[in-house]
Design a protein around this motif. Structure first.
Motif: not given
Length: 194
Positions: A44-47, A64-71
């Motif tokens: 439930d992202i609001k940016a 939904s949001l996921t963050h990939n630190p490699k990319t």
């Protein structure tokens, strides 16, 4: 109590425990946990993204949001983006899935997208342009988007399909490749002229 009784009782308990553990079988090896490719997740992202002058450039909602630190990319699903790249144009973008790089501004929408534009400076009522397709790429910093896959374009009652699209969202200029239009003329009505 006699110590012999306690020793015999302890041996009986040890024998029962040994039998119990023998019946359980072999212990499986410990699980091997690998490092995750995700360093954070959210739902439930609001940016809100602002420009250099502190004005709101776009508002983003995602399921939904996921963050990939490699990319260093954010992967979002179920996005709706209200983007105002200039005083003249405003866009509503929806997509099933999107990746965005906060550093470079690269944006990739896939699993279907919808791009609806509105000219905020028009003095007369102009129907918004709606572009739909499977995938859209672009850059939030250069305000350019393009699709190398077929798109459908609607504006009021006008509709056509194109094999590709390029758009400058700041100016509202579009370029379409290999346009296919279906034209249905009005029904013929025989009437006397005099």
């Amino acid at each position: 109590m006699n110590t012999r009784v306690l020793i015999v009782l302890a041996l009986i308990i040890a024998g029962i425990a040994g039998w119990f553990f023998q019946q359980q079988g072999k212990i499986s090896p410990p699980m091997n946990i690998e490092a995750s490719e995700v360093d954070y997740e959210a739902t439930d992202i609001k940016a809100v993204q602002t420009n250099e002058q502190g004005e709101t450039e776009y508002e983003l909602k995602a399921t939904s949001l996921t963050h990939n630190p490699k990319t260093n990319e954010d992967v979002m699903s179920g996005i709706t983006m209200n983007w105002k790249p200039s005083d003249k144009q405003r866009y509503i973008i929806q997509s099933g899935t999107a990746t965005i790089s906060q550093e470079s501004g690269d944006l990739h929408l896939y699993n279907g997208f919808s791009l609806v534009s509105e000219d905020k400076t028009a003095t007369t009522k102009i129907e918004p342009i709606k572009v739909t397709g499977q995938a859209l790429k672009g850059n939030t910093k250069s305000r350019q988007v393009y699709s190398e896959q077929p798109v459908k374009v609607e504006q009021g009652l006008n509709r056509f399909e194109a094999s590709s699209m390029t758009a400058n969202l700041e100016t509202g200029e579009y370029e379409f490749g290999q346009v296919a239009v279906t034209f249905t003329p009005a029904k013929r009505q025989d009437k006397s002229l005099f």
